[in-house]
Write an enzyme that holds these catalytic residues in place. Structure first.
Site, mmCIF file in Angstrom:
data_model
loop_
_atom_site.group_PDB
_atom_site.id
_atom_site.type_symbol
_atom_site.label_atom_id
_atom_site.label_comp_id
_atom_site.label_asym_id
_atom_site.label_seq_id
_atom_site.Cartn_x
_atom_site.Cartn_y
_atom_site.Cartn_z
ATOM 1 N N LYS A 54 36.639 26.980 3.591
ATOM 2 C CA LYS A 54 38.192 27.137 2.889
ATOM 3 C C LYS A 54 37.827 28.113 1.307
ATOM 4 C CE LYS A 54 41.414 24.059 6.091
ATOM 5 N NZ LYS A 54 41.207 25.351 6.697
ATOM 6 N N ASP B 243 34.512 15.427 3.245
ATOM 7 C CA ASP B 243 34.407 16.487 4.043
ATOM 8 C C ASP B 243 35.748 16.974 3.242
ATOM 9 O OD1 ASP B 243 36.253 18.448 5.163
ATOM 10 O OD2 ASP B 243 36.279 17.768 7.207
ATOM 11 N N PHE C 19 40.932 15.087 10.512
ATOM 12 C CA PHE C 19 40.638 16.288 11.286
ATOM 13 C C PHE C 19 39.748 17.078 10.543
ATOM 14 C CE2 PHE C 19 41.383 20.472 11.121
ATOM 15 C CZ PHE C 19 42.487 21.119 12.352
#
Length: 401
Positions: free
Chosen positions: A255, A226, A141
């Site tokens: 984030k 990531d 994801f």
């Protein structure tokens, strides 16, 4: 209708249905707790998918944002501003890298990493034009843009969004042999999450990340980590790659970099990689804006103390010890994770992950389901041990029926 019902009905009527939130309407939050429009309090055990590592309303971050709001919030990249150089310098130092390319959202940063790897492949490695390949892992994801869903194996994310962007090869996560066999002279990068969050907090086999690092170095291929969900303290280290002593060629961050206050993301790498860009080839009006830089600088300063990494280590050890007592029984099939981050596979006989999440909500705990009967637990790193234990007690109560 209650205030909650009215707010949800209005949202359903006037917003696209691309999310299916739990039926709670949050009005305020502080630390690890949120309060809804009815005045009910909930323990946040999701932390905005790790965007809220430092808790809701963290005073240092709010003060940094408020001070910057009084000065200047946006210049665009047409002009310099007085927070930009410091932000790039400090973030590069935190990562042990040389250069930063700031963006806003995680998906933007992943797109930036893809573009960077391709450009590096053509300009530095000498891959023929239009032939660059990037290897990714199954069950990944990385976001939901057109390009990113093109290399997703999640059919819910892919369906009806074709034609898909070419140039990607998918291999099983954790399989070094498959990765080696997929590499060719046109491979420019391997893009992977050190821990797969959306897939259910999947931790790769020991030695896997080190093997990826060794293989990419030998083949002159970029290793892109990531760390949007796994990075910035969540696993007990600044970066999840550190658990195997691995330093990738490029970090993709987001984030928690914005502290849950503003969206901030970045690609961080060496001058040899990010130095391939020339003016006009990539950009963002809001990327690296003064407000974002001010907040992110405070996040970086907080991480440099090591306090939050230590809390994630200590509380994470307690979390996994308690969850481990549940694993293998009739209610919990498996528990995975690292630091203050766990995926819990609930027995389907007890209900779906959504149903378990709704029952926890009724008890004052907010989590999120993923992939059937799995729930994710990722509270803010500022949560107290007492509150964490209370949340785990509510989970035990739900599992006991």
């Amino acid at each position: 209708m209650s205030t909650t019902d009215t707010a949800i009905a209005s949202a359903e009527a006037h917003s696209a249905h691309n999310y299916h939130p739990l039926p709670v309407v949050v009005a305020s939050a502080d630390g690890a707790w949120m309060t809804d429009v009815e005045g009910r309090r909930y323990l946040d055990m999701l932390a905005g998918y790790s965007a809220l590592n430092f808790g809701h309303g963290n005073r240092r971050l709010i003060d940094a944002a408020r001070a910057q709001l009084e000065r200047v919030t946006l210049t665009s990249r047409a002009f310099h501003h007085d927070r930009f150089a410091d932000f790039c310098t400090r973030l590069a130092e935190l990562c042990g890298m040389e250069m930063v390319l700031p963006m806003n959202t995680g998906a933007e940063a992943v797109e930036t990493a893809v573009k960077t790897a391709r450009k590096w492949g053509y300009r530095v490695k000498g891959v023929p034009d239009g032939m660059a390949k990037i290897i990714v892992a199954a069950d990944n994801f990385h976001g939901r843009t057109t390009t990113i869903v093109s290399f997703s194996t999640d059919q819910e994310a892919r369906a009806d969004f074709g034609p898909y962007t070419p140039g990607f090869e998918i291999v099983p996560y954790g399989d070094l042999t498959a990765l080696s066999e997929a590499m060719t002279e046109n491979t420019v990068a391997v893009l992977m999450e050190p821990i797969q969050g959306e897939a259910g907090v999947l931790v790769p086999p020991p030695g896997y990340l080190a093997g990826v690092r060794e293989m990419t170095r030998e083949r002159d291929v970029l290793f892109i980590a990531d760390e949007i969900q796994s990075g910035l303290g969540r696993t007990g280290r600044t970066f999840a790659c550190e658990h195997e002593g691995v330093v990738p060629d490029m970090y993709v961050l987001g984030k928690a970099l914005g502290g849950g206050v503003v969206p901030v993301s970045a690609v961080v790498s060496s001058a040899a990689v990010l130095g391939v860009y020339r003016p006009g080839e990539h950009g963002s009006t809001f990327g690296g804006n003064p407000l974002a830089c001010a907040v992110a600088l405070e996040v970086i300063a907080m991480l440099r103390t090591g306090e939050f990494q230590q809390r994630a280590t200590e509380l994470g050890g307690h979390l996994h010890a308690e969850l481990g007592l549940l694993a293998g029984g009739d209610a919990v099939r498996a528990v995975r994770g690292r630091g203050l981050w766990a995926g819990v596979d609930i027995s389907p006989a007890l209900g779906t992950g959504r149903e378990i999440s709704e029952k926890l909500m009724e008890r004052g705990v907010l989590v999120k389901d993923t992939h059937g009967s799995t729930i994710r637990i990722a509270p803010p790193l500022v949560i107290s041990k007492e509150d964490l234990d209370w949340g785990l007690d509510q989970l035990r109560g739900v599992l006991a029926g």
